[in-house]
Design a protein around this motif. Structure first.
Motif, short mmCIF file in Angstrom:
data_model
loop_
_atom_site.label_atom_id
_atom_site.label_comp_id
_atom_site.label_asym_id
_atom_site.label_seq_id
_atom_site.Cartn_x
_atom_site.Cartn_y
_atom_site.Cartn_z
N LEU B 106 0.82 -1.22 0.00
CA LEU B 106 0.00 0.00 0.00
C LEU B 106 0.85 1.27 0.00
CD1 LEU B 106 -2.87 1.24 0.32
CD2 LEU B 106 -2.58 1.01 2.80
N ASP B 166 -6.64 -13.37 0.15
CA ASP B 166 -5.98 -12.80 1.34
C ASP B 166 -7.01 -12.30 2.34
OD1 ASP B 166 -3.33 -13.35 0.65
OD2 ASP B 166 -3.19 -11.59 -0.62
N THR B 167 -7.99 -13.12 2.62
CA THR B 167 -9.10 -12.74 3.49
C THR B 167 -8.93 -13.43 4.84
OG1 THR B 167 -10.55 -12.39 1.60
CG2 THR B 167 -11.60 -12.79 3.73
N ASP B 198 -6.91 -7.31 8.29
CA ASP B 198 -7.74 -6.97 7.12
C ASP B 198 -6.99 -5.93 6.30
OD1 ASP B 198 -10.31 -8.41 7.40
OD2 ASP B 198 -10.58 -7.21 9.21
N GLY B 199 -6.66 -6.27 5.06
CA GLY B 199 -5.94 -5.35 4.18
C GLY B 199 -4.59 -5.88 3.73
N GLU B 200 -3.87 -6.54 4.64
CA GLU B 200 -2.50 -7.05 4.36
C GLU B 200 -1.65 -5.94 3.75
OE1 GLU B 200 -1.78 -10.05 1.40
OE2 GLU B 200 -0.27 -11.04 2.60
N GLY B 203 1.71 -6.06 2.01
CA GLY B 203 1.74 -7.04 0.93
C GLY B 203 2.11 -8.44 1.37
N ALA B 258 -7.13 5.04 2.88
CA ALA B 258 -6.45 3.88 3.49
C ALA B 258 -4.97 4.19 3.72
CB ALA B 258 -6.61 2.66 2.60
N LEU B 290 -8.31 -2.88 8.45
CA LEU B 290 -8.88 -1.72 7.75
C LEU B 290 -10.38 -1.89 7.60
CD1 LEU B 290 -6.38 -1.01 4.81
CD2 LEU B 290 -6.63 0.24 6.97
N LYS B 291 -11.12 -0.92 8.11
CA LYS B 291 -12.58 -0.89 7.93
C LYS B 291 -12.96 0.39 7.19
CE LYS B 291 -13.16 -2.90 12.54
NZ LYS B 291 -13.19 -4.32 12.20
#
Lengths: 314, 314
Positions: B106, B166-167, B198-200, B203, B258, B290-291
């Motif tokens: 990210l 990736d969940t 959540d988000g990874e 990477g 984000a 991350l929400k």
């Protein structure tokens, strides 16, 4: 400094304003560490009542929406400081409303017709339909300070100094930190929500008149650039009690991914629970949580919509 | 149909492939309802070991990354059906790795240097630094089916037929539904994660070799357009045990929101826990969620990063 729970100031329903604007005169001055009690109308400023029908949405005056109560001048607060807001108590009314407002919401283009659901809020629960009920987790969508920049700023969006954050985890017991931009901070709040999912996808939660108490403390030792907060405890304690059904939206754009996820969740609620598409969209807004599952596996990101299946347990 | 837990097929580490491609011959055929056990290398295909240093990231061959094991032909599965995947068991290795890989993640533009953290996974926990430990919640990042469209499709992104989802909530006990696009479904999985937020966001998760068992069942009575799933129970049961610290990113674009939220969380971890910026970014990837707090208050959306403070309790 004494820290009793008893509020030193009571803010009345009519002590509200319709913009974030540092020229709005404070309604009261308090010392740092003071508790303040607020009595607030719902986000429609009283245009919707427990007896309203969809006509109230058709005739809604948007210029009177999302008023906030205040502002409170906190002595000693200066630009560059942080205002610490302890969210002590939220007490919703005995009723609330959720609406589809034409032109507003994540799937506004797919829901052109207005709709309104009036909820009874009883013993900490809101029944949506027989066999479907939502546990209350009250908070205020609007919590903010006046900006440094002169002139009126709409109360519809959130900003670095707070505003319409619509963040469901800012419940009683949480502590919020906002950057102070003007002398006295000029704190206001409003937009009572009895329950909401992460995202507030149709644009309305369970909207309700609210009484709230907060403690406002100037922090000279802390600097934040945007809202930060500590939650009261585990997240979503009343809905995170069993399995969730989840639907993925996968797209190269997070907004499109979110739209796909909510569309899939609406379809799931239609096929498994017999809800209308409009009902399903409203239930998503008050009880379904949007998470970003992955944001790194280019070119496709995943937003996932999570529905607590405990809503259907009686 | 008998549903014993005992797997009927064992897939070995070397039985892997590097693309989603319906021309890849299945390694086995199973009846609908069969359990299949997988033994899988980590996502780097064995290029990183418990003794690796950052040199392994500098010399990483990306063409060998994110292999998946399979494919399994499930008898009776036809395009238009749904494959039901019961995630029965995940068993990570005794070690794992998290890396900053230049050009990936990210905040890739802000982290140009490679970094590597090797974790010991002991008794269900991974220690990051003295006083900071992450509870394991193992799953596989890659779970997918072959696409209808001919030719190789990269294993890096996720698709409507699964892939690199990736969940983090696809842990043991969850049931996943994927749309079947080719006869036999052609199921594969890989990319073992011992824990992930959540988000990874950087990477990589806690990447680890994994043993997994799944049950594959053809569902003719159900149709999904993209991945849907039911979780095993409450979300994040091992991290949702106390307060969270949260940082907002507020922007007219969800991706930018984000990025802001993770930048603010990195700054928080630096100022309160003494982590380096690189350490903080890695910890966010394996433990921060991350929400989407709100996605309707135009023009500004909020993505919030949530850090479980229980990571710091001993």
């Amino acid at each position: 400094m004494t820290h009793s729970l008893a509020p030193t100031i009571h803010v009345a329903r009519e002590q509200s304003h319709l913009a974030w604007d540092n020229s709005i005169a404070p309604i009261a001055r308090v010392a740092s560490g003071a508790a303040v009690a607020f009595d607030m109308l719902d986000a429609a400023g009283g245009q919707i009542t427990a007896d309203s029908t969809v006509v109230a949405i058709e005739t809604l005056d948007f210029a009177r929406v999302d008023q906030v109560n205040g502002p409170i001048f906190v002595e000693g607060a200066e630009p560059g400081d942080t205002l610490q807001i302890e969210l002590l108590e939220f007490q919703p009314a005995a009723w609330g409303w959720t609406a589809l407002i034409p032109g507003f919401g994540l799937l506004a283009d797919e829901f052109p017709q207005p709709a309104l659901n009036i909820w009874s809020l009883v013993d900490g629960w809101a029944e949506f339909a027989p066999g479907i009920r939502v546990p209350l987790a009250p908070f205020c969508g609007e919590v903010g300070l006046a900006p440094a920049e002169a002139g009126p700023h709409s109360t519809i969006p959130p900003y670095r100094h707070g505003g319409n954050m619509d963040t469901r985890h800012l419940t009683a017991g949480a502590t919020l930190y906002l950057p102070v931009e003007v002398p006295g901070a000029l704190y206001s709040m409003g937009d009572g929500h009895a329950a909401q999912g992460d995202g507030e996808v149709c644009g309305t939660a369970i909207e309700t008149p609210m009484r709230a108490t907060v403690r406002l403390t100037v922090r000279k030792d802390l600097r934040v650039e945007a809202p930060e907060f500590q939650t009261a405890g585990p997240l979503a304690a009343r809905t995170n009690v069993g399995s969730f059904y989840a639907a993925d939206g996968i797209a190269p754009d997070l907004m499109e991914a979110a739209r796909k996820a909510i569309r899939a969740m609406i379809a799931y609620l239609q096929r498994t629970r017999g809800l209308s598409r409009e009902q399903a969209y409203m239930l998503c807004s008050v009880a379904v949580d949007l998470k970003i599952s992955e944001i790194v596996d280019a070119p496709n990101w995943i937003v996932t919509a999570y529905l607590p299946l405990s809503l259907f347990e009686r």
